[in-house]
Write an enzyme that holds these catalytic residues in place. Structure first.
Site, PDB file in Angstrom:
ATOM      1  CD  GLN A 127      16.555  20.148  -7.579  1.00 27.67           C
ATOM      2  OE1 GLN A 127      16.182  20.810  -8.553  1.00 27.67           O
ATOM      3  NE2 GLN A 127      16.261  20.534  -6.344  1.00 27.67           N
TER       4      GLN A 127
ATOM      5  N   GLY B 192      21.490  28.259  -3.725  1.00 29.00           N
ATOM      6  CA  GLY B 192      21.296  29.353  -2.764  1.00 29.00           C
ATOM      7  C   GLY B 192      22.589  30.100  -2.475  1.00 29.00           C
TER       8      GLY B 192
ATOM      9  CB  ALA C 214      16.770  29.317   8.133  1.00 26.96           C
TER      10      ALA C 214
ATOM     11  CB  CYS D   5      23.781  36.397 -20.393  1.00 27.07           C
ATOM     12  SG  CYS D   5      23.785  36.216 -22.139  1.00 27.07           S
TER      13      CYS D   5
HETATM   14  P1  NAD Z   1      21.306  22.496  -1.523  1.00 29.68           P
HETATM   15  O1  NAD Z   1      20.615  21.284  -1.017  1.00 29.68           O
HETATM   16  O2  NAD Z   1      22.577  22.394  -2.253  1.00 29.68           O
HETATM   17  O3  NAD Z   1      21.522  23.526  -0.313  1.00 29.68           O
HETATM   18  C1  NAD Z   1      20.552  23.768   0.680  1.00 29.68           C
HETATM   19  C2  NAD Z   1      21.248  24.461   1.853  1.00 29.68           C
HETATM   20  O4  NAD Z   1      20.269  24.796   2.848  1.00 29.68           O
HETATM   21  C3  NAD Z   1      22.300  23.591   2.533  1.00 29.68           C
HETATM   22  O5  NAD Z   1      23.494  24.311   2.611  1.00 29.68           O
HETATM   23  C4  NAD Z   1      21.709  23.305   3.911  1.00 29.68           C
HETATM   24  O6  NAD Z   1      22.690  23.205   4.912  1.00 29.68           O
HETATM   25  C5  NAD Z   1      20.839  24.520   4.126  1.00 29.68           C
HETATM   26  N1  NAD Z   1      19.717  24.291   5.056  1.00 29.68           N
HETATM   27  C6  NAD Z   1      18.735  23.365   4.959  1.00 29.68           C
HETATM   28  N2  NAD Z   1      17.848  23.519   5.947  1.00 29.68           N
HETATM   29  C7  NAD Z   1      18.282  24.560   6.687  1.00 29.68           C
HETATM   30  C8  NAD Z   1      17.769  25.223   7.820  1.00 29.68           C
HETATM   31  N3  NAD Z   1      16.632  24.858   8.397  1.00 29.68           N
HETATM   32  N4  NAD Z   1      18.464  26.270   8.309  1.00 29.68           N
HETATM   33  C9  NAD Z   1      19.623  26.686   7.727  1.00 29.68           C
HETATM   34  N5  NAD Z   1      20.144  26.080   6.659  1.00 29.68           N
HETATM   35  C10 NAD Z   1      19.471  25.043   6.131  1.00 29.68           C
HETATM   36  O7  NAD Z   1      20.184  23.213  -2.411  1.00 29.68           O
HETATM   37  P2  NAD Z   1      20.314  24.377  -3.493  1.00 29.68           P
HETATM   38  O8  NAD Z   1      20.742  23.807  -4.788  1.00 29.68           O
HETATM   39  O9  NAD Z   1      21.043  25.535  -2.942  1.00 29.68           O
HETATM   40  O10 NAD Z   1      18.773  24.775  -3.650  1.00 29.68           O
HETATM   41  C11 NAD Z   1      18.077  25.336  -2.530  1.00 29.68           C
HETATM   42  C12 NAD Z   1      16.584  25.396  -2.780  1.00 29.68           C
HETATM   43  O11 NAD Z   1      16.312  26.357  -3.781  1.00 29.68           O
HETATM   44  C13 NAD Z   1      16.004  24.078  -3.273  1.00 29.68           C
HETATM   45  O12 NAD Z   1      14.710  23.905  -2.745  1.00 29.68           O
HETATM   46  C14 NAD Z   1      15.969  24.263  -4.732  1.00 29.68           C
HETATM   47  O13 NAD Z   1      15.033  23.425  -5.341  1.00 29.68           O
HETATM   48  C15 NAD Z   1      15.583  25.726  -4.828  1.00 29.68           C
HETATM   49  N6  NAD Z   1      16.062  26.314  -6.071  1.00 29.68           N
HETATM   50  C16 NAD Z   1      15.599  27.497  -6.460  1.00 29.68           C
HETATM   51  C17 NAD Z   1      16.051  28.054  -7.647  1.00 29.68           C
HETATM   52  C18 NAD Z   1      15.598  29.354  -8.105  1.00 29.68           C
HETATM   53  O14 NAD Z   1      15.779  29.694  -9.244  1.00 29.68           O
HETATM   54  N7  NAD Z   1      15.072  30.148  -7.244  1.00 29.68           N
HETATM   55  C19 NAD Z   1      16.960  27.415  -8.418  1.00 29.68           C
HETATM   56  C20 NAD Z   1      17.454  26.239  -7.975  1.00 29.68           C
HETATM   57  C21 NAD Z   1      17.030  25.718  -6.794  1.00 29.68           C
END
Ligand code: NAD
Length: 586
Positions: free
Chosen positions: A137, A185, A250, A418
């Site tokens: 990751q 998330g 979702a 920050c």
């Molecule tokens: P995680 O794997 O810890 O959590 C993902 C969550 O999504 C879990 O709780 C799971 O149960 C849920 N989930 C999966 N499929 C689902 C569905 N179809 N319906 C409902 N719930 C569902 O991941 P995370 O660390 O929270 O990261 C989430 C995503 O965001 C990843 O793709 C990650 O790469 C991305 N991300 C974005 C940023 C950003 O800055 N925007 C930062 C880090 C991670």
């Protein structure tokens, strides 16, 4: 079962520690090695990582080490590592120790990197099954994860920027529909309520929702969508901040909202869609049923998962059509639907970086974060005071520190984040420890603050060293065409030279841990990124490292965006004397 899919911890060391050691006694030869040792274990603290028993820290299968044997070996190497040695870690396994020098990094890490033509999930999974690689990751495999508190400010800033651009400066009376309450998330509901809005969030895993409630990130949970919608509407009408996690898939929930004619003000999503097999859940299954299907028939799981993503994206597009502000939150759901189901219109809603973050990147700003190795919360509160004393004119930063103190619970080692950048600021008469390799007036925001912390450690006001690190999502450290570098002005989205230059330069500048990864938040083959750590132990050595690294690191963000032709970055370069060769001959 391949070692790297182990579900149960076999390490006696991990069982005994269950998190980072705290206090001022060293288990290693020096504070730089100790920081690496504590950070690795902080990632695997049950309060911090999502599934530490299987070495998974966050973001689908982002791991801290390749196997429990590899974890034990890393710990042993760190314990004997000298002040003039460097440990090499390849995809979560220690592979060598070389004699280097004091100013060099103590640990160098490369995770999940593959050669272009082989750079895809299929080949990665083959290698992973053979025990030859792990998914790092971003901050998991580089030992920089600090729990949901790490992303909360980025999420808060993104929503604040959205609110300034689209609404009246905050989210009061506005509803935000999202999904995915995992490690990253899970910050969304709190970031929405901090911006005074109302958050309706789906997650298929009840335990994940409960964890966010237990840690103060989400207020309530329900299985009943109608009840959730009713409470959401009521809170929005009365202008009260409110968040509810709905136990649902979702795609099913977004479609049901479309059918009910519920249009949120904002729609996004942070399920782990970047990984169709181990991150995202297909519709029609409970978590347990889906986990069994994955074991039994991964190919069927993948197909159903991608079909669900198509419905999920279609619902987002429909809500956008009906007036919601839609954006992708960095999980590559658009890329998955476009690539695997040939749907170009998946990109008809923007990513969050071009929409809200890029102007900050142009100024070299990004998520600067620091941890108290002592484990003392008071050390972080002292740094909070220091940052607000140094930058009192930055209203958003001062407000953020106040909100964080009130509402963000520490997880594992106390930490703060920050956004700070390059921007040479006039240096107030603040004591700074150590010999500086640059003129005091030329210190960047990040360097100035790091040197102030170094002084507080030297004077004993902070009880043990502070380690400064950052997300890989930063101004000059990532190439990710579906996320951080989406839609660059000069079409250089896929150029991965920049994060590699960033990592090499930060090694040259003296960072203590430096890493380069493939994949991250958007999946194998979709991103290259780097990060670094600097340990502030109050010494001259730390001052020299900090002054250099916190100039080179945000500086690469300014030049990367200046090179792409962004006026904001060119202005920042002029204002801050960042050298951009050939700028007039682009
Ligand atoms: P995680 O794997 O810890 O959590 C993902 C969550 O999504 C879990 O709780 C799971 O149960 C849920 N989930 C999966 N499929 C689902 C569905 N179809 N319906 C409902 N719930 C569902 O991941 P995370 O660390 O929270 O990261 C989430 C995503 O965001 C990843 O793709 C990650 O790469 C991305 N991300 C974005 C940023 C950003 O800055 N925007 C930062 C880090 C991670």
């Amino acid at each position: 079962m391949p070692e790297n899919r182990q579900r149960d911890a076999t390490s006696e060391t991990w069982r005994a520690l269950q998190g980072a050691p705290t206090g001022t006694d060293l288990r290693t030869e020096g504070w730089r090695q100790e920081a690496a040792f504590r950070l690795l274990n902080n990632n695997l603290d049950p309060e911090v990582g999502e599934e530490p028993e299987s070495l998974v820290v966050y973001g689908g299968t982002g791991r801290a080490a390749r196997s429990w044997d590899a974890y034990d070996a890393i710990v042993e190497e760190l314990q004997s590592l000298g002040d003039e040695e460097t440990l090499l870690v390849q995809s979560g396994k220690p592979v060598g120790v070389f004699r280097t020098h004091e100013m060099a990094p103590r640990v160098l890490i490369a995770n999940s990197n593959l050669v272009g033509n082989w750079d895809n999930w299929e080949h990665f999974h083959e290698l992973e099954a053979e025990g030859l690689m792990m998914y790092g990751q971003m901050t998991a495999g580089s030992w920089a994860y600090i729990g949901t508190q790490g992303i909360i400010q980025g999420t808060y800033e993104t929503l604040a920027e959205l609110a300034s651009e689209r609404f009246d400066g905050d989210l009061r009376g506005r509803t935000v529909l999202t999904a995915g309450l995992g490690g990253m998330g899970g910050a969304q509901p709190l970031a929405v309520t901090m911006n005074k809005g109302v958050c309706l969030a789906a997650d298929i895993d009840r335990e994940r929702i409960q964890r966010r409630i237990d840690t103060g990130y989400c207020q309530e949970m329900t299985d009943d969508l109608d009840e959730a919608v009713m409470r959401t509407r009521k809170a929005a009408e009365s202008g009260e901040p409110y968040s509810v996690g709905v136990h649902a898939n979702a795609a099913d929930m977004y479609e049901a909202l479309v059918e009910r004619g519920f249009v949120p003000d904002v729609v996004t999503d942070q399920t782990s869609a970047h990984d169709a097999i181990e991150g995202y859940y297909p519709s029609g299954y409970t978590v347990e049923e889906a986990d069994a299907l994955r074991e039994r028939d991964p190919e069927r799981y993948r197909e159903e998962s991608l079909d669900t993503m198509v419905r999920h994206v279609d619902a987002i597009l429909e809500l956008q059509e009906r007036g919601a502000v839609a954006f992708e939150y960095g999980n590559n759901i658009r890329g998955q639907v476009e690539a695997e189901r040939d749907r170009e219109d998946a990109f008809d809603f923007p990513g969050f970086v071009p929409a809200y973050i890029r102007p900050m990147f142009c100024r070299g700003q990004g998520p600067f974060r620091w941890l108290a190795l002592s484990g003392e919360e008071s050390d972080i509160y002292r740094t909070d005071e220091a940052v607000t004393e140094l930058f009192p004119e930055k209203d958003r930063l001062v407000r953020w520190i106040e909100l964080a103190q009130e509402q963000v619970e520490f997880q594992g080692l106390p930490a703060r984040v920050c956004w700070l950048g390059y921007e040479t600021t006039p240096v107030p008469e603040t004591p700074l420890a150590g010999d500086l390799p640059v003129d005091r007036e030329e210190l960047t925001e990040r360097a100035l603050f790091a040197l102030r912390i170094n002084q507080l450690v030297e004077s004993g006001e902070i009880t043990a060293p502070i380690v400064v690190t950052r997300d890989h999502l930063d101004a000059g450290s990532v190439a990710s065409p579906n996320r951080e570098t989406e839609n660059m002005r000069d079409d250089s989205d896929a150029v991965a030279d920049w994060p590699i230059l960033n990592a090499l330069l930060n090694c040259a500048a003296g960072a203590d841990i430096v890493s380069v990864h493939d994949g991250g938040g958007v999946g194998i083959g979709n991103a290259v990124h780097s990060n670094n750590h600097v340990v502030l132990d109050g010494t001259d050595l730390a001052a020299e490292k900090a002054a250099r690294v916190f100039t080179t690191d945000p500086g690469t963000g300014v030049i990367r965006h200046a090179d792409a032709g962004y006026d904001v970055a060119l202005d920042e370069a002029d204002r801050s004397n960042v050298d951009v060769p050939m700028r007039d001959r682009r």
